[in-house]
Design a protein around this motif. Sequence first.
Motif, mmCIF file in Angstrom:
data_model
loop_
_atom_site.group_PDB
_atom_site.id
_atom_site.type_symbol
_atom_site.label_atom_id
_atom_site.label_comp_id
_atom_site.label_asym_id
_atom_site.label_seq_id
_atom_site.Cartn_x
_atom_site.Cartn_y
_atom_site.Cartn_z
ATOM 1 N N UNK A 68 2.603 -4.595 -37.855
ATOM 2 C CA UNK A 68 1.216 -4.405 -37.416
ATOM 3 C C UNK A 68 1.074 -3.343 -36.337
ATOM 4 N N UNK A 69 2.110 -3.155 -35.522
ATOM 5 C CA UNK A 69 2.007 -2.197 -34.417
ATOM 6 C C UNK A 69 2.329 -0.767 -34.854
ATOM 7 N N UNK A 70 2.856 -0.597 -36.054
ATOM 8 C CA UNK A 70 3.308 0.720 -36.513
ATOM 9 C C UNK A 70 2.133 1.574 -36.957
ATOM 10 N N UNK A 71 2.404 2.865 -37.134
ATOM 11 C CA UNK A 71 1.338 3.764 -37.580
ATOM 12 C C UNK A 71 1.835 4.673 -38.699
ATOM 13 N N UNK A 72 0.860 5.199 -39.436
ATOM 14 C CA UNK A 72 1.126 6.115 -40.544
ATOM 15 C C UNK A 72 0.427 7.437 -40.264
ATOM 16 N N UNK A 73 1.123 8.525 -40.519
ATOM 17 C CA UNK A 73 0.537 9.860 -40.476
ATOM 18 C C UNK A 73 0.490 10.378 -41.901
ATOM 19 N N UNK A 74 -0.706 10.672 -42.400
ATOM 20 C CA UNK A 74 -0.860 11.248 -43.738
ATOM 21 C C UNK A 74 -1.142 12.728 -43.591
ATOM 22 N N UNK A 75 -0.236 13.544 -44.102
ATOM 23 C CA UNK A 75 -0.346 14.995 -43.955
ATOM 24 C C UNK A 75 -0.531 15.631 -45.322
#
Length: 278
Positions: A68-75
Amino acid sequence: MAPQDALLGWDDLANAEAYEAFTRSFPMYDTTSRDLARRAHLDNAEVAVDLCGGAGATARALLDLLPDHARVVSLDAAAAMQEVGRRTLTDPRLTWITAPAEQLGDHLAPGSVDAVVCNSALWKTDTPAVCAAAARVLRPQGRFVFNIGGGFAGVRHPDEETSARPSLNTLIRQVAETDHGYTAPPGPKEPKLPLETITHHLNHAGLYVIDAEVTAQHSTMAEKKAWLSIPLFARPEGDFTHEQRLRILNAAYARTTPDARTVTSWLVVTAERPKAAA
């Protein structure tokens, strides 16, 4: 997506909307995205990159598996794809960056990423540059996971080998040749990204293949028709309008059974940045 000089079509809003609607209506992208996300080992990850992320189908799969604390970068280089993705994918853990895949290292700090995932796009990029960019941003033991279409990788899964049914692409070409005087351009003599080549690019960047598997994606003629109805993917190539391509597609599809199973081969590669020396 492809480098800037080959972006024509990807950054078109109509294509982006049709593409995103397809990913929500049919399982093709969801299935491949979840397979890649699973191979990325995200249980303890903090940051994952959806490289060439389009409208966010793979980002959605990553978000589902990340803590839940993680993040995603969509490039992605196509702003239109991301514009459409933002309408439906509003998870606060997701950040959108509009840039070519080759520039990944310009937007994330070295060694800051646990996994880079690229679904159905690596062969459209400057692959050595993308491998180098992925290696730059990955932490030690971080994973670069991607797939390559069977034709580009020079592989065929046994399920595809035993399928006697002609593909919808083959039927489209037959209709175009018979009814429209079409002559198909000669295909490439050699696959663009066989495992030997991709392994070389990865090793040169400082990444090492820990798994390579030829998989079979099972679909239906109805799903393939929906895919080939998107202007960006419509066939045949050459001097045809989209309306003409749709008529050819409908004529080819009429020769099939909608729920007939189809098989597509993929080479799925998992590479890793080595563990730092003690």
